[in-house]
Design a protein around this motif. Structure first.
Motif, PDB file in Angstrom:
ATOM      1  N   ARG A 249       0.840  -1.198   0.000  1.00 24.09           N
ATOM      2  CA  ARG A 249       0.000   0.000   0.000  1.00 24.09           C
ATOM      3  C   ARG A 249       0.875   1.248   0.000  1.00 24.09           C
ATOM      4  NH1 ARG A 249      -2.604   3.184   3.901  1.00 24.09           N
ATOM      5  NH2 ARG A 249      -4.642   3.960   3.229  1.00 24.09           N
ATOM      6  N   GLN A 250       0.636   2.122  -0.989  1.00 21.14           N
ATOM      7  CA  GLN A 250       1.390   3.371  -1.171  1.00 21.14           C
ATOM      8  C   GLN A 250       2.892   3.100  -1.319  1.00 21.14           C
ATOM      9  OE1 GLN A 250       0.342   6.659   1.431  1.00 21.14           O
ATOM     10  NE2 GLN A 250      -1.758   5.919   1.681  1.00 21.14           N
ATOM     11  N   GLY A 251       3.203   1.959  -1.876  1.00 24.88           N
ATOM     12  CA  GLY A 251       4.610   1.600  -2.063  1.00 24.88           C
ATOM     13  C   GLY A 251       5.135   1.898  -3.452  1.00 24.88           C
ATOM     14  N   GLY A 252       4.307   2.518  -4.306  1.00 20.01           N
ATOM     15  CA  GLY A 252       4.728   2.799  -5.673  1.00 20.01           C
ATOM     16  C   GLY A 252       5.217   4.222  -5.862  1.00 20.01           C
ATOM     17  N   ASP A 253       5.026   4.754  -7.069  1.00 17.75           N
ATOM     18  CA  ASP A 253       5.490   6.102  -7.393  1.00 17.75           C
ATOM     19  C   ASP A 253       4.784   7.156  -6.545  1.00 17.75           C
ATOM     20  OD1 ASP A 253       7.189   5.151  -9.312  1.00 17.75           O
ATOM     21  OD2 ASP A 253       5.843   5.562 -10.999  1.00 17.75           O
ATOM     22  N   HIS A 254       5.549   8.203  -6.185  1.00 12.37           N
ATOM     23  CA  HIS A 254       4.979   9.358  -5.491  1.00 12.37           C
ATOM     24  C   HIS A 254       4.488  10.375  -6.521  1.00 12.37           C
ATOM     25  CE1 HIS A 254       7.257   8.725  -1.430  1.00 12.37           C
ATOM     26  NE2 HIS A 254       6.779   7.609  -1.919  1.00 12.37           N
ATOM     27  N   HIS A 255       3.476  11.158  -6.133  1.00 12.49           N
ATOM     28  CA  HIS A 255       2.908  12.174  -7.028  1.00 12.49           C
ATOM     29  C   HIS A 255       2.696  13.473  -6.259  1.00 12.49           C
ATOM     30  CE1 HIS A 255       2.227   9.009 -10.000  1.00 12.49           C
ATOM     31  NE2 HIS A 255       1.676   8.288  -9.026  1.00 12.49           N
ATOM     32  N   GLU A 256       2.547  14.561  -6.992  1.00  4.65           N
ATOM     33  CA  GLU A 256       2.367  15.874  -6.375  1.00  4.65           C
ATOM     34  C   GLU A 256       0.980  16.037  -5.778  1.00  4.65           C
ATOM     35  OE1 GLU A 256       3.764  19.030  -4.811  1.00  4.65           O
ATOM     36  OE2 GLU A 256       5.041  18.293  -6.437  1.00  4.65           O
ATOM     37  N   ASP A 257      -0.037  15.556  -6.503  1.00  2.65           N
ATOM     38  CA  ASP A 257      -1.415  15.852  -6.117  1.00  2.65           C
ATOM     39  C   ASP A 257      -2.176  14.666  -5.529  1.00  2.65           C
ATOM     40  OD1 ASP A 257      -1.118  18.487  -7.058  1.00  2.65           O
ATOM     41  OD2 ASP A 257      -1.513  17.814  -9.114  1.00  2.65           O
ATOM     42  N   THR A 258      -1.551  13.502  -5.481  1.00  4.12           N
ATOM     43  CA  THR A 258      -2.204  12.329  -4.896  1.00  4.12           C
ATOM     44  C   THR A 258      -1.231  11.618  -3.969  1.00  4.12           C
ATOM     45  OG1 THR A 258      -1.503  10.763  -6.616  1.00  4.12           O
ATOM     46  CG2 THR A 258      -3.551  12.011  -7.012  1.00  4.12           C
ATOM     47  N   ARG A 259      -1.768  10.684  -3.195  1.00  2.10           N
ATOM     48  CA  ARG A 259      -0.903   9.844  -2.392  1.00  2.10           C
ATOM     49  C   ARG A 259      -0.142   8.872  -3.302  1.00  2.10           C
ATOM     50  NH1 ARG A 259      -5.269   7.794   1.796  1.00  2.10           N
ATOM     51  NH2 ARG A 259      -6.718   9.001   0.520  1.00  2.10           N
ATOM     52  N   PRO A 260       0.907   8.242  -2.787  1.00  3.75           N
ATOM     53  CA  PRO A 260       1.675   7.313  -3.640  1.00  3.75           C
ATOM     54  C   PRO A 260       0.808   6.166  -4.161  1.00  3.75           C
ATOM     55  CG  PRO A 260       2.938   7.865  -1.674  1.00  3.75           C
ATOM     56  CD  PRO A 260       1.558   8.425  -1.473  1.00  3.75           C
ATOM     57  N   ASP A 261       1.216   5.622  -5.305  1.00  6.47           N
ATOM     58  CA  ASP A 261       0.498   4.491  -5.899  1.00  6.47           C
ATOM     59  C   ASP A 261       0.618   3.252  -5.006  1.00  6.47           C
ATOM     60  OD1 ASP A 261      -0.061   6.100  -8.068  1.00  6.47           O
ATOM     61  OD2 ASP A 261       1.608   5.330  -9.281  1.00  6.47           O
ATOM     62  N   THR A 262      -0.373   2.376  -5.130  1.00  9.29           N
ATOM     63  CA  THR A 262      -0.346   1.079  -4.451  1.00  9.29           C
ATOM     64  C   THR A 262       0.005   0.009  -5.472  1.00  9.29           C
ATOM     65  OG1 THR A 262      -1.912   1.694  -2.726  1.00  9.29           O
ATOM     66  CG2 THR A 262      -1.768  -0.641  -3.270  1.00  9.29           C
ATOM     67  N   LEU A 263       0.913  -0.863  -5.122  1.00  8.32           N
ATOM     68  CA  LEU A 263       1.359  -1.932  -6.020  1.00  8.32           C
ATOM     69  C   LEU A 263       0.817  -3.271  -5.545  1.00  8.32           C
ATOM     70  CD1 LEU A 263       5.134  -1.014  -6.561  1.00  8.32           C
ATOM     71  CD2 LEU A 263       3.168  -0.404  -8.018  1.00  8.32           C
ATOM     72  N   CYS A 264       0.276  -4.046  -6.466  1.00 10.42           N
ATOM     73  CA  CYS A 264      -0.201  -5.396  -6.158  1.00 10.42           C
ATOM     74  C   CYS A 264       0.541  -6.372  -7.084  1.00 10.42           C
ATOM     75  CB  CYS A 264      -1.711  -5.505  -6.365  1.00 10.42           C
ATOM     76  SG  CYS A 264      -2.351  -7.170  -6.074  1.00 10.42           S
TER      77      CYS A 264
END
Length: 268
Positions: A249-264
């Motif tokens: 959870r939230q272990g992927g790419d960071h972004h300016e306007d959203t929380r980090p991506d989740t990877l499955c």
């Protein structure tokens, strides 16, 4: 005028220097001594810091109206100048009174005793201590006169350091900067949910095992965004069915306007 008020305050703080126990030559020598020269230089530099601070606050806060009476007004709180109340609230020194209030309210939603239900006794005690610091900071910075008195005492310490090399005393305190960053991140919408297919050997499903997945990701730091290589370690239980999913959870790419991506990772 302001300079007169400032000197009157210094006189009240340092006490009147009675020349009666000295003759005229001794008194003149005392006034020209390195000690008194240092005192005057410190007070003049402090006054310069105060004027500069007032001008900068006027620019950032049009409602800020400093007066000489601020320095003789009753304090809203007996502050401790060794504590940086700006850091306690996670704001800068030129924040408006409205920004002071907003920071206090936001942090109170986390640390107020009413918000600690279900916590351990130790954690409740920790949160209660932080809340007291937040309240003291708000009482000091939320009242204009008290804030100016607090700022000037700290400016005097700063001036003394520059003139005499006396390092200002500091006291350990709560710093809200990281907490506010986390709260700000939590208010962002979720990032993307990405499924990453991954092939693993059949025996991993039969006997179980571990796997390390090396993957590039975009992360945000103080200087902006950078690329880093992260190793994602996954466990495959013995007898796991295909596909076997492991989520970061939230272990992927960071972004300016959203929380980090989740990877499955979908292993098959």
């Amino acid at each position: 005028d302001g300079q007169f008020s400032f000197k009157q305050d210094s006189l009240a703080r340092l006490g009147k220097r009675e020349p009666s126990k000295m003759n005229a030559d001794q008194y003149a020598a005392f006034q020209n001594s390195p000690f008194m020269q240092g005192v005057r230089k410190t007070e003049d530099l402090c006054w310069s810091f105060t004027c500069d601070r007032d001008e900068r606050r006027k620019k950032s806060d049009p409602s800020f109206k400093p007066t000489d009476d601020d320095f003789s007004a009753p304090k809203a709180h007996e502050f401790d100048r060794c504590i940086n109340y700006y850091k306690v609230l996670g704001i800068d020194e030129y924040s408006t009174l409205e920004e002071v209030k907003k920071a206090y309210k936001k942090l109170s939603l986390v640390y107020h005793p009413d918000k600690t239900a279900g916590m351990s006794a130790e954690q409740k005690e920790e949160y209660a201590a932080v809340f007291i610091e937040l309240k003291n900071a708000y009482l000091t910075l939320g009242d204009n006169a008290t804030r100016r008195q607090y700022d000037r005492e700290r400016d005097r310490d700063k001036a003394s350091f520059e003139v005499n090399g006396f390092k200002p005393k500091t006291r350990a305190h709560f710093d809200a900067s990281e907490v506010l960053k986390k709260l700000q991140e939590m208010q962002k919408p979720p990032g993307k949910h990405l499924e990453v297919p991954l092939a693993v050997k059949l025996e991993k499903f039969f006997y179980g095992g571990h796997k390390g997945i090396r993957r590039q990701r975009r992360v945000k730091d103080f200087g902006g965004f950078t690329q880093e290589t992260r190793i994602y370690r996954v466990d495959i239980p013995r007898g796991a069915s295909e596909p076997h999913d492991v989520t970061f959870r939230q272990g992927g790419d960071h972004h300016e306007d959203t929380r980090p991506d989740t990877l499955c990772f979908k292993m098959s």
